[in-house]
Design an enzyme around this catalytic site. Structure first.
Site, PDB file in Angstrom:
ATOM      1  N   ASP A 286       0.871  -1.165   0.000  1.00  0.00           N
ATOM      2  CA  ASP A 286       0.000   0.000   0.000  1.00  0.00           C
ATOM      3  C   ASP A 286       0.919   1.229   0.000  1.00  0.00           C
ATOM      4  O   ASP A 286       2.145   1.114   0.067  1.00  0.00           O
ATOM      5  CB  ASP A 286      -0.950  -0.019   1.204  1.00  0.00           C
ATOM      6  CG  ASP A 286      -2.169   0.877   0.975  1.00  0.00           C
ATOM      7  OD1 ASP A 286      -2.078   1.787   0.134  1.00  0.00           O
ATOM      8  OD2 ASP A 286      -3.193   0.679   1.646  1.00  0.00           O
TER       9      ASP A 286
HETATM   10  C1  BGC Z   1      -5.087   3.139   0.210  1.00  0.00           C
HETATM   11  C2  BGC Z   1      -5.238   2.137  -0.931  1.00  0.00           C
HETATM   12  C3  BGC Z   1      -5.046   2.827  -2.254  1.00  0.00           C
HETATM   13  C4  BGC Z   1      -3.703   3.505  -2.254  1.00  0.00           C
HETATM   14  C5  BGC Z   1      -3.368   4.173  -3.565  1.00  0.00           C
HETATM   15  C6  BGC Z   1      -3.846   3.983   0.069  1.00  0.00           C
HETATM   16  O1  BGC Z   1      -3.827   5.036   0.980  1.00  0.00           O
HETATM   17  O2  BGC Z   1      -5.042   2.444   1.425  1.00  0.00           O
HETATM   18  O3  BGC Z   1      -6.487   1.507  -0.847  1.00  0.00           O
HETATM   19  O4  BGC Z   1      -5.151   1.900  -3.292  1.00  0.00           O
HETATM   20  O5  BGC Z   1      -3.707   4.499  -1.233  1.00  0.00           O
HETATM   21  O6  BGC Z   1      -4.060   5.339  -3.750  1.00  0.00           O
END
Ligand code: BGC
Length: 723
Positions: A286
């Site tokens: 993530d």
């Molecule tokens: C979130 C994810 C997301 C990623 C990219 C993160 O803060 O937890 O779900 O895909 O950002 O934007």
């Protein structure tokens, strides 16, 4: 436009090509492929706005060999030009010309493209209990997303909505693991089998592996403690099913489970995900999550150690975002012999294989003419249908449906004249774009109701606040000449940790507004525009009708108008438990010793017609052994005067278990269309291993002989498994 997913021959081919390319690559080039950078690092103004900075982009692609990028916002034209320019640099200014993999969070439609179709969020959609609807929604999202050249979508969320405090609850398909599994797999299959043109394929991303939603505090990215048996029974199924459906990528959970930040847990990422569940695709971190092992979890001394832990745990790509340190540390770790080049090769091979598999080497560019496929009126209409099928009528004291020519309506509330509130977060901006950036040609609820009602029958008043005597006065005056007051209550959109709350109760200002409306003596209808079930006991008790809407998207206002005026018969049912008490939020699959005290239970939902379930039959009263299947059948009749769709939910209760069993678990669901007076006979097949077993703490299936019950609405039958 659809293209079948890769067959064995194509998979082998992609593998061979990846092998050959890998042999030509330097260590720097390999590590670059394992790195994903945010658009904000390569744009002119350092935001998600789609204008490339010519030096920063070259630094990333040419100097650092970065192979993947994510996250922008803008018009379809901007997206297409931006990505084409990047691909141009990757293909023509680097030694090996490896195309880029572009990712985005299109979590409720093409929600980062100005002209995109913004569907309801997944919690709302899951209340439709309709896999075919989800497939078509995923297909439209795939077409619009790929039309600008994006081949990777960080969706769907496969986390189970187990704790209503969790601020990402609205991103889930509800509380039931089977519903999350079925809708998640439907999304993935459909998304990945839709093509931009004849060659380019797409990938979904199952996220966030695993246990993210089940935190103790309910807050985002805080510790979860989940016994392995519970993990296998309630959290693994959606991910396992996604792997069966062929999901090509997964994202790891940003939080910690059982004392281990998931990003550094070899037990979870390699042991469970890759070895046990056989996931062979690309595992991405993530955002900035290697850093977060240090900064949030204090699980490593420094980022270099975190990089070592995370790569050894099994991640293939770091969503490093705005730092190139991952590249530096990983290279040092290889040079120091702490990570082998074979380990790097493993990840790079998967990434290259994905790029071959997606057809990026054949064609990395979107076509001009594909822009026409974004936000078409057909897509908008379908988004309306999705909302119509998903809204849940929780309470109706005979006031709905209304007559737009006879009744006079006064509307107010936080979402009454707001597009942002209907689209929710993750719409053009992370927390939802400001009103002026929302789509121009999208009606608000005010506009959608006005469109339908006789002249002079509809009035909108901006939200009165305590102390605003002038507005309160005109509200009261207008209420006098109205037949009904329609209120939108709930909560403002939020993303991730921004939605952490200490109290599940609805904001006092919303209660105040409800009481003001109620004090006029007129009937009050409440639309709940919210991302999770906020506590509304008094409102529920005193209102005349209540609907759960969630964030219903770009065509949500028209869908609501159709439901309120009876052009559409509501058919959604709650895919989650609506709690009555902040300290007692148990899902419906509670244990026998637990009490279930919901305001509205899982599966609740009213209609403008009525249904009768009858004649529940089993093909036998005993199942002999684990191979014999048993048929369950019953009749469903529309006993009312309107055509309708009924979500049929069939539960199984395992009466006794060595590991105590939930009082019931959903085994099947189906949405059934019925004309007034029509009866349909429905049949479902129970397969012992599939439907009657449960996992132990190692994930092995336990099948125990004994008594079970089938529960369908108000009917029940008991049977015996002789095993
Ligand atoms: C979130 C994810 C997301 C990623 C990219 C993160 O803060 O937890 O779900 O895909 O950002 O934007």
């Amino acid at each position: 436009m659809s293209c079948s997913s890769s067959n064995m021959h194509e998979k082998d081919d992609a593998m061979n090509k990846a092998d050959s390319l890998l042999n030509l690559m330097t260590l720097d080039e390999k590590i670059g492929q394992m790195t994903q950078i945010c658009f904000s690092t390569i744009t002119l103004d350092g935001t998600k706005n789609l204008e490339l900075h010519p030096d920063s982009i070259r630094k990333a692609i040419v100097h650092y060999n970065v192979g993947s990028f994510l996250s922008g916002t803008g018009s379809a034209r901007n997206w297409l030009d931006f990505i084409s320019e990047m691909q141009q640099i990757a293909l023509h200014e680097t030694r090996l010309g490896i195309p880029l993999l572009i990712g985005v969070d299109h979590i409720h439609g093409a929600n980062y493209i100005d002209e995109g179709t913004f569907f309801p969020h997944h919690l709302t959609i899951s209340c439709s209990f309709d896999t075919s609807l989800v497939k078509q929604y995923a297909r439209i999202t795939a077409i619009e997303t790929s039309s600008v050249g994006i081949s990777w979508n960080f969706a769907p969320v496969l986390d189970v909505g187990i704790n209503p405090y969790w601020p990402r609850y609205y991103e889930t398909f509800g509380e039931d693991p089977m519903v999350c599994s079925m809708l998640g797999a439907a999304y993935i299959e459909s998304y990945q089998n839709t093509c931009r043109d004849n060659s380019m394929k797409l990938t979904a991303c199952g996220k966030h592996f695993i246990g993210y939603s089940d935190t103790k505090s309910g807050w985002d990215r805080t510790p979860a403690e989940i016994p392995w048996q519970k993990l296998y029974e309630f959290h693994v199924p959606p991910f396992e099913n996604a792997i069966k459906a062929g999901v090509k990528t997964m994202m790891a959970n940003s939080g910690e489970v059982n004392g281990q930040p998931v990003h550094s847990s070899r037990e979870l990422l390699t042991g469970l995900l890759q070895n046990k569940l056989n996931f062979e695709g690309v595992l991405v971190t993530d955002i900035k999550d290697i850093q977060k092992i240090v900064e949030i979890h204090a699980g490593a001394q420094n980022e270099k150690e975190a990089t070592l832990l995370s790569v050894n745990a099994g991640i293939d790509m770091s969503m490093a975002c705005n730092s190139f340190d991952f590249i530096k540390y990983l290279k040092e770790l290889v040079k120091e012999g702490k990570i082998s080049e074979e380990r790097i090769n493993l990840s790079v091979k998967k990434i290259l294989r994905l790029k071959y598999d997606l057809g990026l080497f054949e064609n990395a560019y979107a076509e001009e003419q594909s822009l026409e496929m974004i936000g078409t009126s057909e897509h908008r209409k379908f988004a309306r249908k999705v909302a119509e099928e998903s809204v849940v009528l929780l309470k109706n004291e005979g006031i709905l449906p209304m007559d737009p020519y006879r009744q006079k309506i006064l509307l107010t509330g936080f979402a009454a004249h707001s597009k942002k509130m209907m689209n929710g977060a993750w719409t053009l901006e992370w927390e939802g774009a400001e009103e002026k950036r929302q789509p121009g040609n999208m009606p608000t609820l005010t506009e959608a109701l006005e469109e339908k009602m006789a002249d002079g029958h509809f009035h909108y008043i901006p939200v009165p606040e305590p102390g605003d005597e002038a507005l309160i006065k005109s509200f009261n005056a207008r209420a006098k000449s109205s037949d009904v007051i329609l209120l939108t209550l709930g909560e403002k959109p939020y993303s991730e940790f921004k939605g952490n709350i200490t109290n599940l109760k609805i904001d006092p200002q919303h209660e105040w507004l409800f009481n003001l409306a109620k004090s006029t003596g007129k009937p009050v209808i409440v639309l709940l525009i919210e991302g999770r079930p906020r506590l509304i006991n008094d409102i529920n008790r005193n209102c005349d009708a209540l609907l759960f809407v969630g964030y219903p998207g770009i065509s949500g206002a028209r869908a609501l108008a159709n439901i309120l005026f009876g052009e559409v018969n509501p058919s959604g049912k709650l895919s989650f438990t609506y709690p009555a008490s902040a300290n007692h939020c148990t899902p419906y699959y509670r244990k026998h010793s637990e009490k279930y005290t919901p305001l509205y239970p899982f599966g609740h939902g009213l209609s403008y017609t009525s249904y009768k379930y009858s004649n529940l039959k089993l093909s036998d009263s005993i199942i002999h052994g684990d191979k014999q299947n048993m048929a369950v059948s019953f009749n469903l009749t529309n006993t009312g005067e309107k055509p309708g769709k009924e979500v049929v939910l069939i539960y199984i209760q395992d009466e006794v278990g060595k590991i105590t069993r939930p009082v019931r678990k959903l085994a099947f669901f189906r949405k059934v269309d019925l004309q007034p007076g029509e009866t349909k006979e429905l049949t479902f097949m129970i397969e012992p291993v599939k439907n009657l077993s449960y996992p132990d703490e190692s994930g092995n299936k336990i099948l125990e002989g004994g008594y079970f019950r089938i529960i369908v609405n108000d009917l029940e039958r008991r049977f015996y498994l002789d095993y």
